[in-house]
Design an enzyme around this catalytic site. Structure first.
Site, PDB file in Angstrom:
ATOM      1  N   GLY A   1      33.600 -39.647  28.908  1.00  0.00           N
ATOM      2  CA  GLY A   1      32.677 -39.557  30.034  1.00  0.00           C
ATOM      3  C   GLY A   1      33.413 -39.278  31.340  1.00  0.00           C
ATOM      4  O   GLY A   1      32.853 -38.667  32.256  1.00  0.00           O
TER       5      GLY A   1
ATOM      6  N   GLU B   1      33.764 -35.675  31.381  1.00  0.00           N
ATOM      7  CA  GLU B   1      32.452 -35.048  31.635  1.00  0.00           C
ATOM      8  C   GLU B   1      32.095 -35.121  33.115  1.00  0.00           C
ATOM      9  O   GLU B   1      31.480 -34.214  33.670  1.00  0.00           O
ATOM     10  CB  GLU B   1      31.386 -35.732  30.782  1.00  0.00           C
ATOM     11  CG  GLU B   1      31.609 -35.466  29.287  1.00  0.00           C
ATOM     12  CD  GLU B   1      30.574 -36.152  28.417  1.00  0.00           C
ATOM     13  OE1 GLU B   1      30.561 -37.404  28.407  1.00  0.00           O
ATOM     14  OE2 GLU B   1      29.789 -35.453  27.771  1.00  0.00           O
TER      15      GLU B   1
HETATM   16  C1  3H9 Z   1      32.470 -41.853  26.143  1.00  0.00           C
HETATM   17  O1  3H9 Z   1      33.019 -41.694  27.201  1.00  0.00           O
HETATM   18  C2  3H9 Z   1      31.081 -41.335  25.864  1.00  0.00           C
HETATM   19  C3  3H9 Z   1      30.617 -40.263  26.797  1.00  0.00           C
HETATM   20  O2  3H9 Z   1      30.708 -38.999  26.170  1.00  0.00           O
HETATM   21  C4  3H9 Z   1      29.165 -40.357  27.113  1.00  0.00           C
HETATM   22  C5  3H9 Z   1      28.611 -41.630  27.570  1.00  0.00           C
HETATM   23  C6  3H9 Z   1      27.140 -41.572  27.847  1.00  0.00           C
HETATM   24  N1  3H9 Z   1      36.019 -48.786  27.681  1.00  0.00           N
HETATM   25  O3  3H9 Z   1      44.486 -48.785  25.264  1.00  0.00           O
HETATM   26  P1  3H9 Z   1      45.018 -49.703  26.293  1.00  0.00           P
HETATM   27  C7  3H9 Z   1      40.584 -51.099  27.812  1.00  0.00           C
HETATM   28  S1  3H9 Z   1      33.172 -42.741  24.898  1.00  0.00           S
HETATM   29  C8  3H9 Z   1      36.307 -50.086  27.744  1.00  0.00           C
HETATM   30  O4  3H9 Z   1      45.602 -50.999  25.877  1.00  0.00           O
HETATM   31  P2  3H9 Z   1      46.884 -47.621  27.017  1.00  0.00           P
HETATM   32  C9  3H9 Z   1      41.303 -51.504  26.543  1.00  0.00           C
HETATM   33  O5  3H9 Z   1      40.431 -52.170  25.665  1.00  0.00           O
HETATM   34  C10 3H9 Z   1      34.724 -43.295  25.557  1.00  0.00           C
HETATM   35  N2  3H9 Z   1      37.573 -50.556  27.766  1.00  0.00           N
HETATM   36  O6  3H9 Z   1      46.059 -48.968  27.268  1.00  0.00           O
HETATM   37  C11 3H9 Z   1      42.380 -52.399  27.095  1.00  0.00           C
HETATM   38  O7  3H9 Z   1      41.783 -53.660  27.354  1.00  0.00           O
HETATM   39  P3  3H9 Z   1      42.638 -54.999  27.182  1.00  0.00           P
HETATM   40  C12 3H9 Z   1      35.713 -42.216  25.473  1.00  0.00           C
HETATM   41  C13 3H9 Z   1      38.557 -49.665  27.691  1.00  0.00           C
HETATM   42  O8  3H9 Z   1      47.568 -47.341  28.290  1.00  0.00           O
HETATM   43  C14 3H9 Z   1      42.729 -51.747  28.437  1.00  0.00           C
HETATM   44  O9  3H9 Z   1      41.607 -50.940  28.776  1.00  0.00           O
HETATM   45  N3  3H9 Z   1      37.015 -42.714  25.918  1.00  0.00           N
HETATM   46  C15 3H9 Z   1      38.312 -48.296  27.604  1.00  0.00           C
HETATM   47  O10 3H9 Z   1      47.664 -47.742  25.773  1.00  0.00           O
HETATM   48  C16 3H9 Z   1      43.954 -50.875  28.372  1.00  0.00           C
HETATM   49  O11 3H9 Z   1      43.816 -49.967  27.306  1.00  0.00           O
HETATM   50  C17 3H9 Z   1      37.925 -43.147  25.048  1.00  0.00           C
HETATM   51  O12 3H9 Z   1      37.741 -43.129  23.857  1.00  0.00           O
HETATM   52  C18 3H9 Z   1      36.981 -47.851  27.611  1.00  0.00           C
HETATM   53  N4  3H9 Z   1      36.666 -46.550  27.558  1.00  0.00           N
HETATM   54  O13 3H9 Z   1      45.791 -46.499  26.778  1.00  0.00           O
HETATM   55  C19 3H9 Z   1      39.217 -43.623  25.658  1.00  0.00           C
HETATM   56  N5  3H9 Z   1      39.514 -47.643  27.532  1.00  0.00           N
HETATM   57  O14 3H9 Z   1      43.728 -54.909  28.209  1.00  0.00           O
HETATM   58  C20 3H9 Z   1      39.618 -44.928  25.060  1.00  0.00           C
HETATM   59  C21 3H9 Z   1      40.453 -48.580  27.585  1.00  0.00           C
HETATM   60  O15 3H9 Z   1      41.628 -56.075  27.416  1.00  0.00           O
HETATM   61  N6  3H9 Z   1      40.818 -45.468  25.666  1.00  0.00           N
HETATM   62  N7  3H9 Z   1      39.894 -49.809  27.675  1.00  0.00           N
HETATM   63  O16 3H9 Z   1      43.165 -54.937  25.777  1.00  0.00           O
HETATM   64  C22 3H9 Z   1      42.053 -45.007  25.361  1.00  0.00           C
HETATM   65  O17 3H9 Z   1      42.242 -44.049  24.644  1.00  0.00           O
HETATM   66  C23 3H9 Z   1      43.212 -45.770  25.928  1.00  0.00           C
HETATM   67  O18 3H9 Z   1      42.772 -47.052  26.250  1.00  0.00           O
HETATM   68  C24 3H9 Z   1      43.852 -45.142  27.190  1.00  0.00           C
HETATM   69  C25 3H9 Z   1      44.900 -46.114  27.767  1.00  0.00           C
HETATM   70  C26 3H9 Z   1      44.553 -43.828  26.790  1.00  0.00           C
HETATM   71  C27 3H9 Z   1      42.831 -44.861  28.251  1.00  0.00           C
END
Ligand code: 3H9
Length: 694
Positions: A98, A101
């Site tokens: 998102g 987007e």
């Molecule tokens: C979407 O966007 C749908 C849209 O098309 C439409 C919507 C209508 N949400 O991974 P890390 C937390 S779907 C909530 O350890 P890194 C994570 O749990 C989404 N929390 O760090 C962690 O929490 P904690 C599409 C999130 O540096 C902390 O942040 N996006 C989210 O190794 C640190 O994360 C994805 O799929 C989130 N979206 O990696 C991206 N993202 O400290 C998913 C992270 O409590 N995220 N957290 O354990 C990632 O790929 C990796 O987290 C990122 C950072 C690369 C961002």
């Protein structure tokens, strides 16, 4: 969220650490800030940026279990695109899902060097639900857009394939560069450039057909097929209608069991990296050089993983020719990387300069960590660890790569049990992400912290466990193997068992895996286990027969399957069928058809019952850790969430009832329900009910 001004330019900054996930509160504040900036007559352009380490990692995944709450991202993106003033996104760090987007809805994009953009929704069993399926193709073309959505991998914005996505890579400070870009836009009297209005490049129908064919192979995953269809709609209907259809698909997928399972996996992998509950936190020691004792396949893989992490490595092997061979293989690995243009020649030379080898154990003296990867024999380990204890420096972390032996017993070969852990790597160790980090009662918190920091620095996932006899993964695997062998002697063929488990979602069936790894490896482990555990009444010697017949798998051209010269394709072998028929006859077992449902049930329930014991014994501190081990080390299908998540979805009363019925049919010897399973089923709970709140 902050709204600031730089003369006639408004700067909207998303401020929601750690990764600016677009939660309901963030979305509401974002709309308000955009509306305020649009309404302000003094504002002529708007810059949208993120604070901290990311522009935005996308929708807040934690909200996906709740009913969608307005304002919806799809409408916000539209509102931004419709804004009458130029909106310029200033991108840095991760621009994902998102978040990406949102950037696509802006009229222009400036990015800091090193920014990564991606549409990773597919990894969560979703498709981009806020217009990304329609806007991304308009900027980067159908081919790249589809690849981004189907592999979910973020890409550097500087990559050639993303040229259409960014208007400028910031030379210096991102904020200053974006403001300068905005002023140029204003000076040129440029109007908002709406992505939706950009012309679509003529789509080659072959692109959609090719991707549709590829995704059809992704069994059990509904999202990829919907992604291809959604992107194709850009050629079939108007923009608004196509966005609305994609949004509806997004909502349907959000509620699918596959997406729920993949979201569980997302959090389970992050939970696994948390410090185990109930243990005093420790401090990691700094480690610059690691000694790896044993330069076989495993030792070489570990050495490569350490070199890749930037560490210096001393490889120790008893005989000079074996050491030379190992160093040659490691060098060949990096030569291949140069050939594939992953690194250049200078980088290879720099990596290899960090590798040294010795046939003398004294060479480990200056290492901050010593990893033993020698033959799986307790007497050999004893010899090595007594020497290591004598030579290694006092602050060194000492690790064994044993896959079955008792780490506490190995630690007791030294006078510094507190410094010893197990680091169970999976082969090939430079590729596989999982490491079981085995602590003993004597391991200190600092030792554990050091081991976890080392694993993290190797970009691997360390799951902390205790115990022996296969820890988590191999202990469950042994139960699955047992049951699969029993099914062979009852009438199933290797290809039938593999096909049933591949239909469940495993990339490779257990017998194809066994052929790949070498049947002698599994056989040796089985022998070892026979010494470690009480041998059950029903004993199957099929592994012994295969080894005696020199059917060791791919390496001998024949194992559970046969392989034609130069081919890795597993072909059913009539010789194996004959061997099985003969075996069953001698064992007095009447062969019958074993249905695919029975195969999946027995293989899975054998693992789940053992996992319940593992959990009850405190081998791991969370049920999700068991899932992570099987997802990252054994190819358990991610869209099933892991063995214990799968069990929870079946419902534990049902799991218990099926195990009880198997006990009645096949005997209680291997099918006595685990006490934890009984307790949880009776209490109406699941394995994950006790998941820590986040
Ligand atoms: C979407 O966007 C749908 C849209 O098309 C439409 C919507 C209508 N949400 O991974 P890390 C937390 S779907 C909530 O350890 P890194 C994570 O749990 C989404 N929390 O760090 C962690 O929490 P904690 C599409 C999130 O540096 C902390 O942040 N996006 C989210 O190794 C640190 O994360 C994805 O799929 C989130 N979206 O990696 C991206 N993202 O400290 C998913 C992270 O409590 N995220 N957290 O354990 C990632 O790929 C990796 O987290 C990122 C950072 C690369 C961002």
């Amino acid at each position: 969220m902050t709204l600031a001004r730089d003369s006639d330019i408004a700067i909207v900054t998303i401020d929601h650490p750690p990764v600016n996930a677009l939660s309901q509160a963030v979305r509401a504040a974002l709309v308000a800030a955009i509306e305020e900036a649009v309404a302000d007559d003094e504002v002529r352009a708007i810059v949208l940026m993120g604070s901290g380490r990311a522009f935005s990692a996308g929708a807040d995944i934690r909200e996906f279990d709740l009913a969608p709450q307005p304002p919806h991202l799809v409408d916000i993106v539209q509102r931004i695109e419709d804004a009458p003033k130029p909106v310029i996104a200033a991108l840095h760090g991760d621009v994902l899902g998102g978040g990406c987007e949102l950037a696509l809805g802006c009229h222009y994009r400036v990015a800091a060097p090193g920014t990564q953009a991606g549409l990773p929704e597919v990894s969560l069993g979703l498709l981009p639900g806020s217009g990304g399926t329609q806007r991304m193709p308009r900027l980067v073309g159908f081919e790249t857009a589809l690849e981004m959505m189907l592999d979910g991998r973020p890409r550097p914005v500087a990559a050639a394939e993303l040229t259409g996505f960014v208007d400028e890579i910031a030379g210096g400070d991102l904020r200053a560069s974006t403001l300068a870009f905005a002023r140029n836009i204003l000076a040129a009297d440029a109007t908002p450039r709406r992505t939706r209005s950009l012309p679509l490049l003529a789509a080659n129908p072959e692109v959609f057909a090719r991707h549709a064919e590829a995704v059809a192979k992704r069994r059990g995953e509904p999202a990829p097929t919907r992604i291809v269809a959604a992107v194709k709609r850009a050629t079939e209907m108007n923009f608004g209608e196509a966005v609305a259809r994609a949004r509806a698909d997004f909502l349907a997928l959000r509620d699918s069991p596959e997406s729920r399972a993949l979201r569980h996996v997302f959090f389970a992998e992050r939970d696994a990296t948390r410090w185990p509950t109930g243990l005093t936190p420790g401090t990691a020691r700094s480690i610059e050089r690691v000694a790896v004792i044993g330069a076989g396949t495993m030792g070489q893989g570990i050495a490569i993983a350490l070199l890749d992490a930037g560490l210096a490595v001393t490889l120790v092997e008893a005989a000079e020719p074996a050491l030379a061979r190992a160093k040659e293989r490691i060098a060949a690995h990096y030569d291949a990387a140069v050939e594939k243009k992953r690194i250049d020649g200078d980088q290879r030379d720099a990596v290899l300069a960090r590798l040294s080898g010795s046939t003398a154990l004294d060479a480990i003296a200056d290492a901050g960590c010593v990893i033993e990867a020698v033959f799986e024999d307790i007497a050999v380990k004893r010899k090595v660890f007594e020497e290591v204890d004598r030579i290694a420096k006092r602050s060194a972390l000492l690790a064994t790569n044993t896959s079955y032996l008792d780490v506490a017993e190995i630690a007791a070969f030294t006078k510094r049990r507190k410094d010893v852990v197990g680091l169970h790597f999976f082969s090939p160790a430079n590729v596989m992400r999982l490491v079981e980090v085995i602590r003993t009662d004597a391991s200190s918190s600092d030792t554990l912290a050091s081991a976890l920091a080392l694993v993290k620095c190797m970009r691997k996932l360390g799951v902390v466990c205790k115990g022996k006899d296969g820890f988590v993964g191999n202990r469950m695997l042994a139960q699955r193997t047992r049951e699969c062998l029993f099914m062979l002697e009852e009438g199933a063929l290797p290809q039938e068992i593999d096909a049933a488990l591949e239909s469940f979602g495993f990339a490779l069936g257990p017998f194809a895996v066994s052929d790949l790894a070498g049947i002698d490896i599994g056989w040796r482990n089985a022998i070892l286990r026979r010494q470690l555990i009480e041998v059950g009444r029903r004993h199957c010697d099929l592994l012994d027969q295969m080894v005696a017949a020199k059917r060791l798998g791919q390496k001998t051209g024949a194992g559970w399957f046969r392989y034609e010269a130069g081919s890795r394709k597993a072909r059913p072998d009539p010789a194996v069928e004959a061997l099985l028929i003969d075996h069953s006859r001698k064992a007095g077992i009447e062969r019958r058809t074993v249905a695919p449902t029975e195969i999946v049930e027995r293989a899975l329930l054998a693992m789940i019952n053992e996992a319940a014991r593992i959990l009850d014994e405190g081998v791991v501190s969370r049920a999700s850790d068991v899932d992570v081990v099987w997802l990252t080390g054994y190819g358990f299908p991610r869209f099933r969430g892991g063995p214990l998540y799968y069990a929870d979805q079946l419902g534990l009363p049902q799991v218990l009832a099926r195990i009880e019925s198997l006990a009645e049919r096949l005997g209680a010897e291997y099918w006595t329900p685990a006490p934890l399973l009984q307790r949880l089923a009776q209490a109406g709970q699941g394995f994950h009910s006790a998941r820590p709140a986040r």
